[in-house]
Design a protein around this motif. Sequence first.
Motif, short mmCIF file in Angstrom:
data_model
loop_
_atom_site.label_atom_id
_atom_site.label_comp_id
_atom_site.label_asym_id
_atom_site.label_seq_id
_atom_site.Cartn_x
_atom_site.Cartn_y
_atom_site.Cartn_z
N ASN A 45 32.52 -45.95 44.63
CA ASN A 45 31.15 -45.46 44.70
C ASN A 45 31.16 -43.98 45.05
O ASN A 45 31.88 -43.57 45.96
N ARG A 47 28.30 -40.90 45.81
CA ARG A 47 26.89 -40.52 45.98
C ARG A 47 26.84 -39.05 46.36
O ARG A 47 27.52 -38.61 47.31
N GLN A 49 23.94 -35.89 47.03
CA GLN A 49 22.51 -35.62 47.13
C GLN A 49 22.23 -34.29 47.82
O GLN A 49 22.99 -33.84 48.68
N GLU A 71 25.80 -41.87 41.79
CA GLU A 71 24.44 -41.47 42.11
C GLU A 71 24.41 -39.97 42.43
O GLU A 71 25.16 -39.51 43.29
N THR A 198 20.73 -43.74 38.61
CA THR A 198 20.76 -44.60 39.78
C THR A 198 21.89 -45.58 39.63
O THR A 198 22.04 -46.16 38.60
N ASP A 201 25.93 -50.45 43.44
CA ASP A 201 27.27 -50.45 43.95
C ASP A 201 27.80 -51.87 44.07
O ASP A 201 27.44 -52.58 44.98
N SER A 343 22.96 -50.91 47.36
CA SER A 343 22.89 -49.50 46.99
C SER A 343 21.49 -49.06 46.59
O SER A 343 21.25 -47.88 46.45
N LYS A 364 21.23 -44.39 53.19
CA LYS A 364 21.27 -44.07 51.77
C LYS A 364 19.88 -43.84 51.18
O LYS A 364 19.74 -43.23 50.13
#
Length: 393
Positions: A45, A47, A49, A71, A198, A201, A343, A364
Amino acid sequence: MKKQLGDSNILRNWIKGFEYCEIGFNKPPNSLVYLACTSTGRVSNLRIQNLDFYAPFPNAICSLTELNSLEIYNWTGLHGQIPSCISKLVNLRSLVITKTSISGSLPSFSKNTNLIGITLSNNHLSGTIPPSLSTLPNLHLLDLSSNYLCGEIPKGGNMGQFNAANFANNTCLCGNPLPTCFNSAHTSAPAPAPVSTTMFDSAPVPAPVSITIFESTPAPEMAPDSNSEFLSPRDLDTEILLLQMKKQLGDPGFLGNWVIDAICGFTELEYLEIYHLPGLHGLIPSCISKLVNLQILLITNTSLSGSVPGFSNNTNLNVIFLRNNHLNGTIPPSLSTLPPNLSSLDLSSNYLCGEIPQGGNMWKFNAANFANNACLCGNPLPPCFNLAPAPSP
C-alpha cells in the motif's frame, strides 16, 4: 522513486537500507507519504497526500508489483500522464488519484482485473474513456468526475451500476447514465485535466460472492429449473435465505421469482452494495457482524436509521461507505481497531454526533469522509468542546 520526485525533503530518510514498512514520512502540517508491506517486505500500500512541490508522475511506482492500493490526494504539483506501465500492477485493487495536475488519457487497465475501485476525479485527464473499463470483473467503484473527458461512456460489464455523478463536470461525455450521444465522435479531449485515484487496501482474492441492490434495476426473469430437485444442500440453504429476504422487502414485483434479515445468513458474502433505495428503512442489523468475510459494504441514499454497527468482527473490511442515510448516534470506537486493510470510509451526510474515534486507521480519513453530520467533532474535524452526543434526530 525518490530521485524521480526530485529528492524531495519529505523523503530525506529514504536512503539505502532504510526502514519503510508501516512507516509514515511526514512534513508539517499535513503532508504524508505512507507505506505498508506484505509479510515478505514488499510494498503493498502506498498513500501520498498534501504534498506541495512540483514533480512528474514517478514511473518507479510500476515496479511495486505487489501493490494492492495506490492513493494520491491533494498534490496539485503532480503532473504528466498516468504511465501505461501501471498495467504491470496486476494485484492492484484500489486506485485513487485526485486533485492533481495529471493529464493525458486514461490507461486501459485491461490487465488490472483485480481492481475494485478507481477514483480519478478532479484532475486534468482528457480523451475518451477506454472500453476496457467495462471488462473489469470486480470493479464496483468508479469516479471520473471533474476532468476533460469526452465521447461516449462505454456500456456493458459493471458500467451500469455507476450514476451521472461519477462522470459529471467533464467536457463532452455522453451516453448512459448521462444524456444520449447525438453524432458524438470519440474526439480527443481538450486540455489535460487533473487526476485522482482511490485505492482499497487488500490482498487479491478469488472471485467474490456479492449482493448488489439497485432501485432501478429489476432482476432478470428466470426460467423454472427443471433440475431443481437436484439442488445441493448449500443451494437449498441459499434459496431459503433469498425467499426470506424477498419477504422482508415486502414481496416487490421485480423480485417475483425469489421469495429474502436474511442477508446475515449469507456467511460467505464478500460484497454488499445497496444504492438509491430511499424506501429502505429500519436499522442496519447487528447480526452483520456474522459476515466475517465481508470486504466491501456500500449502503448509500437510503432511509436506514439508528446507530452504526461496531464491525468489530468484520476484520476483512476494506471499504465502508454509509453516506447519505439517516444514521444517528456516535461512531463506534471499534472502527479504529479494524486491521490496516480498511482503506476507505465514508460516513458523510447522516445525523452522527460526538467525537470521531482516534487511533488505528482513522488517521487515513479526511474531513470530507465525515462531512454534513449533526455534530461530529475531533480530528480531522474541528476539536470537541464539552460536546455530549446528541439524541437520535
